[in-house]
Design a protein around this motif. Structure first.
Motif, PDB file in Angstrom:
ATOM      1  N   GLN A 119      -8.880  23.944  23.120  1.00  0.00           N
ATOM      2  CA  GLN A 119      -9.384  23.547  21.812  1.00  0.00           C
ATOM      3  C   GLN A 119      -8.925  22.124  21.509  1.00  0.00           C
ATOM      4  OE1 GLN A 119      -8.543  26.439  18.836  1.00  0.00           O
ATOM      5  NE2 GLN A 119      -9.459  25.269  17.188  1.00  0.00           N
ATOM      6  N   VAL A 120      -9.839  21.302  21.037  1.00  0.00           N
ATOM      7  CA  VAL A 120      -9.541  19.893  20.782  1.00  0.00           C
ATOM      8  C   VAL A 120      -9.561  19.638  19.283  1.00  0.00           C
ATOM      9  CG1 VAL A 120     -10.353  17.521  21.095  1.00  0.00           C
ATOM     10  CG2 VAL A 120     -10.497  19.155  22.992  1.00  0.00           C
ATOM     11  N   GLN A 121      -8.598  18.855  18.834  1.00  0.00           N
ATOM     12  CA  GLN A 121      -8.569  18.419  17.435  1.00  0.00           C
ATOM     13  C   GLN A 121      -8.451  16.903  17.383  1.00  0.00           C
ATOM     14  OE1 GLN A 121      -5.280  20.677  15.600  1.00  0.00           O
ATOM     15  NE2 GLN A 121      -6.825  21.517  14.222  1.00  0.00           N
ATOM     16  N   VAL A 122      -9.109  16.317  16.393  1.00  0.00           N
ATOM     17  CA  VAL A 122      -8.977  14.884  16.103  1.00  0.00           C
ATOM     18  C   VAL A 122      -8.528  14.778  14.655  1.00  0.00           C
ATOM     19  CG1 VAL A 122     -10.222  12.718  15.814  1.00  0.00           C
ATOM     20  CG2 VAL A 122     -10.668  14.153  17.815  1.00  0.00           C
ATOM     21  N   VAL A 123      -7.383  14.160  14.440  1.00  0.00           N
ATOM     22  CA  VAL A 123      -6.770  14.146  13.115  1.00  0.00           C
ATOM     23  C   VAL A 123      -6.419  12.716  12.714  1.00  0.00           C
ATOM     24  CG1 VAL A 123      -4.856  14.966  11.701  1.00  0.00           C
ATOM     25  CG2 VAL A 123      -5.844  16.456  13.458  1.00  0.00           C
ATOM     26  N   GLU A 124      -6.853  12.347  11.502  1.00  0.00           N
ATOM     27  CA  GLU A 124      -6.499  11.029  10.956  1.00  0.00           C
ATOM     28  C   GLU A 124      -5.231  11.140  10.117  1.00  0.00           C
ATOM     29  OE1 GLU A 124     -11.138  11.220  10.493  1.00  0.00           O
ATOM     30  OE2 GLU A 124      -9.431  12.509  10.032  1.00  0.00           O
ATOM     31  N   SER A 125      -4.482  10.060  10.066  1.00  0.00           N
ATOM     32  CA  SER A 125      -3.297   9.999   9.208  1.00  0.00           C
ATOM     33  C   SER A 125      -3.058   8.545   8.805  1.00  0.00           C
ATOM     34  CB  SER A 125      -2.064  10.568   9.918  1.00  0.00           C
ATOM     35  OG  SER A 125      -1.762   9.810  11.078  1.00  0.00           O
ATOM     36  N   GLY A 126      -2.205   8.368   7.789  1.00  0.00           N
ATOM     37  CA  GLY A 126      -1.804   7.026   7.392  1.00  0.00           C
ATOM     38  C   GLY A 126      -2.485   6.461   6.167  1.00  0.00           C
ATOM     39  N   GLY A 127      -3.382   7.211   5.555  1.00  0.00           N
ATOM     40  CA  GLY A 127      -4.060   6.709   4.374  1.00  0.00           C
ATOM     41  C   GLY A 127      -3.167   6.758   3.143  1.00  0.00           C
ATOM     42  N   GLY A 128      -3.742   6.354   2.015  1.00  0.00           N
ATOM     43  CA  GLY A 128      -2.984   6.393   0.778  1.00  0.00           C
ATOM     44  C   GLY A 128      -3.430   5.332  -0.193  1.00  0.00           C
ATOM     45  N   LEU A 129      -2.556   5.061  -1.158  1.00  0.00           N
ATOM     46  CA  LEU A 129      -2.816   4.076  -2.204  1.00  0.00           C
ATOM     47  C   LEU A 129      -2.044   2.805  -1.901  1.00  0.00           C
ATOM     48  CD1 LEU A 129      -3.842   3.256  -5.054  1.00  0.00           C
ATOM     49  CD2 LEU A 129      -1.768   4.363  -5.966  1.00  0.00           C
ATOM     50  N   VAL A 130      -2.727   1.672  -1.983  1.00  0.00           N
ATOM     51  CA  VAL A 130      -2.084   0.388  -1.719  1.00  0.00           C
ATOM     52  C   VAL A 130      -2.666  -0.646  -2.679  1.00  0.00           C
ATOM     53  CG1 VAL A 130      -3.768  -0.264   0.055  1.00  0.00           C
ATOM     54  CG2 VAL A 130      -1.458  -1.233   0.125  1.00  0.00           C
ATOM     55  N   GLN A 131      -1.866  -1.633  -3.013  1.00  0.00           N
ATOM     56  CA  GLN A 131      -2.336  -2.693  -3.905  1.00  0.00           C
ATOM     57  C   GLN A 131      -3.210  -3.688  -3.149  1.00  0.00           C
ATOM     58  OE1 GLN A 131       1.119  -4.466  -5.729  1.00  0.00           O
ATOM     59  NE2 GLN A 131       1.251  -2.851  -7.278  1.00  0.00           N
ATOM     60  N   PRO A 132      -4.085  -4.375  -3.850  1.00  0.00           N
ATOM     61  CA  PRO A 132      -4.885  -5.425  -3.194  1.00  0.00           C
ATOM     62  C   PRO A 132      -3.973  -6.431  -2.505  1.00  0.00           C
ATOM     63  CG  PRO A 132      -5.745  -4.968  -5.380  1.00  0.00           C
ATOM     64  CD  PRO A 132      -4.469  -4.190  -5.266  1.00  0.00           C
ATOM     65  N   GLY A 133      -4.378  -6.811  -1.291  1.00  0.00           N
ATOM     66  CA  GLY A 133      -3.562  -7.703  -0.477  1.00  0.00           C
ATOM     67  C   GLY A 133      -2.581  -6.988   0.427  1.00  0.00           C
ATOM     68  N   GLY A 134      -2.433  -5.698   0.227  1.00  0.00           N
ATOM     69  CA  GLY A 134      -1.490  -4.921   1.020  1.00  0.00           C
ATOM     70  C   GLY A 134      -2.067  -4.485   2.355  1.00  0.00           C
ATOM     71  N   SER A 135      -1.265  -3.674   3.064  1.00  0.00           N
ATOM     72  CA  SER A 135      -1.637  -3.224   4.409  1.00  0.00           C
ATOM     73  C   SER A 135      -1.444  -1.728   4.551  1.00  0.00           C
ATOM     74  CB  SER A 135      -0.773  -3.929   5.468  1.00  0.00           C
ATOM     75  OG  SER A 135      -0.972  -5.325   5.452  1.00  0.00           O
ATOM     76  N   LEU A 136      -2.226  -1.148   5.430  1.00  0.00           N
ATOM     77  CA  LEU A 136      -2.076   0.241   5.849  1.00  0.00           C
ATOM     78  C   LEU A 136      -2.424   0.324   7.324  1.00  0.00           C
ATOM     79  CD1 LEU A 136      -3.812   2.406   3.060  1.00  0.00           C
ATOM     80  CD2 LEU A 136      -1.363   2.354   3.581  1.00  0.00           C
TER      81      LEU A 136
END
Length: 119
Positions: free
Chosen positions: A1-18
């Motif tokens: 069984q294969v899974q593809v999972v995203e992570s690392g999102g969230g809330l950031v201010q303009p000019g910021g990084s994720l």
């Protein structure tokens, strides 16, 4: 069984990084091309960036110079480094990966992850 999972999102201010991660797991033989799409409310779903199995990349004009897609084949993971974020980058981001598994070769989609750019 294969899974593809995203992570690392969230809330950031303009000019910021994720940094988003797209990790494939399961009975995997290899991961081919991977793409990141995004879907903002009231807008069509658009391709953000893609990377081939050998590392060739492609970007939407709106993110060129700000986003970088990369991959680590040893851990079956693709990353999307997002810098100088703008409010218009707010969307749900989806990862699509071509995966070779014991069951065959096919596309897999992650569940999506929210990125919100706001002060």
């Amino acid at each position: 069984q294969v899974q593809v999972v995203e992570s690392g999102g969230g809330l950031v201010q303009p000019g910021g990084s994720l940094r988003l991660s797209c990790a494939a797991s399961g009975s995997i033989l290899g991961v081919g091309a991977v793409a990141w799409d995004r879907h903002a409310p009231g807008k069509q779903r658009d391709l953000v960036a893609s990377i081939t199995s050998v590392g060739s990349t492609n970007y939407a004009d709106s993110v060129k110079g700000r986003f970088t897609i990369s991959r680590n084949n040893a851990v079956n993971t693709v990353y999307l480094q997002m810098n100088s974020l703008k409010s218009e980058d707010t969307a749900v981001y989806y990862c699509n990966a071509v995966v070779r598994a014991l069951s065959g070769r096919r596309d897999y989609w992650g569940q999506g992850i929210q990125v919100t750019v706001s002060s």
